[in-house]
Structure formats: structure tokens, C-alpha cells
Write a protein that holds these residues in place. Structure first.
Motif, PDB file in Angstrom:
ATOM      1  N   GLN A 112      -5.779  13.245 -15.042  1.00  0.00           N
ATOM      2  CA  GLN A 112      -4.556  12.751 -14.407  1.00  0.00           C
ATOM      3  C   GLN A 112      -4.862  11.418 -13.735  1.00  0.00           C
ATOM      4  O   GLN A 112      -4.805  11.296 -12.523  1.00  0.00           O
ATOM      5  N   SER A 113      -5.172  10.412 -14.540  1.00  0.00           N
ATOM      6  CA  SER A 113      -5.649   9.150 -13.977  1.00  0.00           C
ATOM      7  C   SER A 113      -4.557   8.347 -13.283  1.00  0.00           C
ATOM      8  O   SER A 113      -4.855   7.497 -12.448  1.00  0.00           O
ATOM      9  N   THR A 114      -3.293   8.574 -13.603  1.00  0.00           N
ATOM     10  CA  THR A 114      -2.227   7.786 -12.974  1.00  0.00           C
ATOM     11  C   THR A 114      -1.244   8.668 -12.198  1.00  0.00           C
ATOM     12  O   THR A 114      -0.099   8.306 -12.025  1.00  0.00           O
ATOM     13  N   SER A 115      -1.703   9.812 -11.718  1.00  0.00           N
ATOM     14  CA  SER A 115      -0.806  10.736 -11.024  1.00  0.00           C
ATOM     15  C   SER A 115      -0.881  10.634  -9.505  1.00  0.00           C
ATOM     16  O   SER A 115      -0.020  11.155  -8.816  1.00  0.00           O
ATOM     17  N   TYR A 116      -1.924   9.982  -8.985  1.00  0.00           N
ATOM     18  CA  TYR A 116      -2.139   9.965  -7.538  1.00  0.00           C
ATOM     19  C   TYR A 116      -2.356   8.546  -7.033  1.00  0.00           C
ATOM     20  O   TYR A 116      -2.962   7.723  -7.712  1.00  0.00           O
ATOM     21  N   ASP A 117      -1.860   8.292  -5.818  1.00  0.00           N
ATOM     22  CA  ASP A 117      -2.139   7.050  -5.110  1.00  0.00           C
ATOM     23  C   ASP A 117      -3.193   7.339  -4.052  1.00  0.00           C
ATOM     24  O   ASP A 117      -3.170   8.398  -3.414  1.00  0.00           O
ATOM     25  N   VAL A 118      -4.106   6.384  -3.849  1.00  0.00           N
ATOM     26  CA  VAL A 118      -5.201   6.557  -2.903  1.00  0.00           C
ATOM     27  C   VAL A 118      -5.212   5.390  -1.935  1.00  0.00           C
ATOM     28  O   VAL A 118      -5.091   4.232  -2.340  1.00  0.00           O
ATOM     29  N   ARG A 119      -5.341   5.707  -0.651  1.00  0.00           N
ATOM     30  CA  ARG A 119      -5.607   4.690   0.362  1.00  0.00           C
ATOM     31  C   ARG A 119      -6.895   5.100   1.044  1.00  0.00           C
ATOM     32  O   ARG A 119      -7.035   6.242   1.471  1.00  0.00           O
ATOM     33  N   CYS A 120      -7.824   4.167   1.132  1.00  0.00           N
ATOM     34  CA  CYS A 120      -9.136   4.511   1.655  1.00  0.00           C
ATOM     35  C   CYS A 120      -9.598   3.467   2.658  1.00  0.00           C
ATOM     36  O   CYS A 120      -9.424   2.267   2.443  1.00  0.00           O
ATOM     37  N   ILE A 130     -19.166   5.995   5.179  1.00  0.00           N
ATOM     38  CA  ILE A 130     -18.173   7.012   5.497  1.00  0.00           C
ATOM     39  C   ILE A 130     -16.831   6.511   4.981  1.00  0.00           C
ATOM     40  O   ILE A 130     -16.411   5.395   5.301  1.00  0.00           O
ATOM     41  N   ALA A 131     -16.159   7.343   4.178  1.00  0.00           N
ATOM     42  CA  ALA A 131     -14.861   6.973   3.610  1.00  0.00           C
ATOM     43  C   ALA A 131     -13.792   7.931   4.117  1.00  0.00           C
ATOM     44  O   ALA A 131     -13.935   9.143   3.991  1.00  0.00           O
ATOM     45  N   LYS A 132     -12.719   7.366   4.693  1.00  0.00           N
ATOM     46  CA  LYS A 132     -11.550   8.149   5.073  1.00  0.00           C
ATOM     47  C   LYS A 132     -10.531   7.965   3.953  1.00  0.00           C
ATOM     48  O   LYS A 132     -10.114   6.838   3.678  1.00  0.00           O
ATOM     49  N   VAL A 133     -10.141   9.058   3.307  1.00  0.00           N
ATOM     50  CA  VAL A 133      -9.315   8.989   2.100  1.00  0.00           C
ATOM     51  C   VAL A 133      -7.991   9.706   2.329  1.00  0.00           C
ATOM     52  O   VAL A 133      -7.966  10.855   2.772  1.00  0.00           O
ATOM     53  N   GLY A 179       1.640   9.849  -6.924  1.00  0.00           N
ATOM     54  CA  GLY A 179       2.123   8.483  -7.092  1.00  0.00           C
ATOM     55  C   GLY A 179       1.899   7.964  -8.495  1.00  0.00           C
ATOM     56  O   GLY A 179       2.002   8.708  -9.472  1.00  0.00           O
ATOM     57  N   SER A 180       1.522   6.689  -8.570  1.00  0.00           N
ATOM     58  CA  SER A 180       1.451   6.014  -9.875  1.00  0.00           C
ATOM     59  C   SER A 180       0.059   5.489 -10.204  1.00  0.00           C
ATOM     60  O   SER A 180      -0.086   4.691 -11.123  1.00  0.00           O
ATOM     61  N   GLY A 181      -0.964   5.885  -9.464  1.00  0.00           N
ATOM     62  CA  GLY A 181      -2.319   5.471  -9.799  1.00  0.00           C
ATOM     63  C   GLY A 181      -2.833   4.261  -9.043  1.00  0.00           C
ATOM     64  O   GLY A 181      -3.816   3.658  -9.457  1.00  0.00           O
ATOM     65  N   ASN A 182      -2.176   3.888  -7.946  1.00  0.00           N
ATOM     66  CA  ASN A 182      -2.652   2.761  -7.141  1.00  0.00           C
ATOM     67  C   ASN A 182      -3.785   3.224  -6.232  1.00  0.00           C
ATOM     68  O   ASN A 182      -3.682   4.262  -5.585  1.00  0.00           O
ATOM     69  N   ILE A 183      -4.867   2.426  -6.183  1.00  0.00           N
ATOM     70  CA  ILE A 183      -5.998   2.736  -5.316  1.00  0.00           C
ATOM     71  C   ILE A 183      -6.277   1.522  -4.441  1.00  0.00           C
ATOM     72  O   ILE A 183      -6.541   0.435  -4.963  1.00  0.00           O
ATOM     73  N   PHE A 184      -6.206   1.722  -3.124  1.00  0.00           N
ATOM     74  CA  PHE A 184      -6.457   0.652  -2.176  1.00  0.00           C
ATOM     75  C   PHE A 184      -7.685   0.983  -1.337  1.00  0.00           C
ATOM     76  O   PHE A 184      -7.805   2.079  -0.816  1.00  0.00           O
ATOM     77  N   VAL A 185      -8.591   0.012  -1.226  1.00  0.00           N
ATOM     78  CA  VAL A 185      -9.813   0.165  -0.443  1.00  0.00           C
ATOM     79  C   VAL A 185      -9.803  -0.911   0.630  1.00  0.00           C
ATOM     80  O   VAL A 185      -9.817  -2.104   0.313  1.00  0.00           O
ATOM     81  N   ASN A 186      -9.755  -0.511   1.881  1.00  0.00           N
ATOM     82  CA  ASN A 186      -9.721  -1.447   3.018  1.00  0.00           C
ATOM     83  C   ASN A 186      -8.641  -2.512   2.849  1.00  0.00           C
ATOM     84  O   ASN A 186      -8.852  -3.690   3.129  1.00  0.00           O
ATOM     85  N   MET A 234       0.817  -1.209   0.000  1.00  0.00           N
ATOM     86  CA  MET A 234       0.000   0.000   0.000  1.00  0.00           C
ATOM     87  C   MET A 234       0.850   1.258   0.000  1.00  0.00           C
ATOM     88  O   MET A 234       0.380   2.313  -0.413  1.00  0.00           O
ATOM     89  N   GLY A 235       2.091   1.180   0.442  1.00  0.00           N
ATOM     90  CA  GLY A 235       2.977   2.330   0.394  1.00  0.00           C
ATOM     91  C   GLY A 235       2.906   3.185   1.639  1.00  0.00           C
ATOM     92  O   GLY A 235       2.145   2.952   2.560  1.00  0.00           O
ATOM     93  N   ASN A 236       3.748   4.219   1.630  1.00  0.00           N
ATOM     94  CA  ASN A 236       3.863   5.137   2.760  1.00  0.00           C
ATOM     95  C   ASN A 236       3.019   6.380   2.465  1.00  0.00           C
ATOM     96  O   ASN A 236       3.256   7.082   1.494  1.00  0.00           O
ATOM     97  N   PHE A 237       2.056   6.667   3.315  1.00  0.00           N
ATOM     98  CA  PHE A 237       1.154   7.790   3.094  1.00  0.00           C
ATOM     99  C   PHE A 237       1.363   8.882   4.139  1.00  0.00           C
ATOM    100  O   PHE A 237       0.423   9.564   4.527  1.00  0.00           O
ATOM    101  N   THR A 238       2.606   9.071   4.593  1.00  0.00           N
ATOM    102  CA  THR A 238       2.854  10.070   5.630  1.00  0.00           C
ATOM    103  C   THR A 238       2.733  11.491   5.101  1.00  0.00           C
ATOM    104  O   THR A 238       2.291  12.377   5.811  1.00  0.00           O
ATOM    105  N   ASP A 239       3.107  11.733   3.852  1.00  0.00           N
ATOM    106  CA  ASP A 239       3.052  13.088   3.283  1.00  0.00           C
ATOM    107  C   ASP A 239       1.826  13.263   2.384  1.00  0.00           C
ATOM    108  O   ASP A 239       1.895  13.865   1.329  1.00  0.00           O
ATOM    109  N   SER A 240       0.703  12.734   2.829  1.00  0.00           N
ATOM    110  CA  SER A 240      -0.503  12.738   1.992  1.00  0.00           C
ATOM    111  C   SER A 240      -1.529  13.742   2.503  1.00  0.00           C
ATOM    112  O   SER A 240      -1.422  14.272   3.604  1.00  0.00           O
ATOM    113  N   LYS A 241      -2.543  13.989   1.673  1.00  0.00           N
ATOM    114  CA  LYS A 241      -3.670  14.840   2.047  1.00  0.00           C
ATOM    115  C   LYS A 241      -4.820  13.939   2.492  1.00  0.00           C
ATOM    116  O   LYS A 241      -5.048  12.884   1.905  1.00  0.00           O
TER     117      LYS A 241
END
Length: 140
Positions: free
Chosen positions: A67-75, A26-29, A34-41, A9-16
Motif C-alpha cells: 500500500q505504497s500510496t495509501s498513507y501520509d506521513v509527517r515526521c 529519534i523519529a516522531k512519526v 492519504g495519498s502517499g505524501n511523506i514529509f521529513v522535518n 503538509m496537511g492536517n494530521f489531527t486524526d493520525s496515529k
């Protein structure tokens, strides 16, 4: 959660961070460059959401800003069903994208992705079968 799953899932310390809501979900995002990775639970989004329309809805905010592959998401999402969860994630992703760049506001607001969809299930009333549906009328 295992250590190999955290590394994937990667390091999300410098994320918004943003919170999205829809129906009972309720979704915490967390969003970062990054490279377009999206992780849900803890799972990839295409493993978590099986239906193609849910996957297409989830990718919609990134397609609007082109910008479909510019951001990584952890939710982390809980409550409700899959449709409500996708709606909550879209709301959260859109709010987090605005924290990165305010120029995204025009295309996202035009498609109404930044506002919470307040529609929810109407409560059942007494003397009715459902919220508005009455029992079958019997003349005799």
C-alpha cells in the motif's frame, strides 16, 4: 514554520503517532490515511534524503504491506546521521502502521522492521586508537 508549509503538509489531527529509534536518532512519526505524501522535518522525503538507498529504505514498509500510496506521513527526526534517521523513521512508520491494522504485523515482523535495532557505536577504550584498534606496535 510558515502557513503555506503547514497547508502543504496537511492536517494530521486524526493520525496515529509512534516513535522510532536507531543509533542516536529519534523519529516522531504521525501517520494517517492519504495519498502517499511523506514529509521529513517540513521537507519532502526525496529532498531531505538525497541518496537513493535511503529513499528505498524509507519506502520499504509500505512496499511490504503493498500500500505504497495509501498513507501520509509527517515526521520530525533529530540526532545522528542520515542512515540512523532513516532507520528511526522505518521503525516509527512500522509501529504506526500496526496501530492502523494489526494484520500488517506478520510481513513487518518477518522483515524485522518492528523491533528496534540496538546496534550502536562502541565506545573508545583507553590505550587504544579506536574502540578495538590498537596503536601501531613498535619493537624498538
Amino acid at each position: 514554520m510558515s502557513t503555506e508549509n503547514i497547508q502543504i503538509m496537511g492536517n494530521f489531527t486524526d493520525s496515529k503517532y509512534a516513535t522510532g529509534r536507531r543509533k542516536k536518532s529519534i523519529a516522531k512519526v504521525w501517520l494517517k490515511k492519504g495519498s502517499g505524501n511523506i514529509f521529513v522535518n517540513g521537507k519532502k522525503y526525496d529532498e531531505y534524503f538525497k541518496r537513493s538507498n535511503h529513499v528505498n529504505q524509507l519506502l520499504r514498509p509500505f512496499e511490504l504491506i503493498e500500500q505504497s500510496t495509501s498513507y501520509d506521513v509527517r515526521c520530525s527526526v533529530k540526532g545522528g546521521g542520515h542512515s540512523g534517521q532513516v532507520g528511526a523513521m522505518i521503525h516509527g512508520i512500522s509501529k504506526a502502521l500496526l496501530l492502523f491494522d494489526a494484520s500488517f504485523k506478520a510481513p513487518l515482523k518477518k522483515e524485522k522492521l518492528t523491533t528496534r535495532d540496538s546496534r550502536s557505536v562502541e565506545r573508545k577504550k583507553y590505550g587504544h586508537r579506536k574502540a578495538r584498534r590498537s596503536f601501531q606496535f613498535s619493537k624498538r
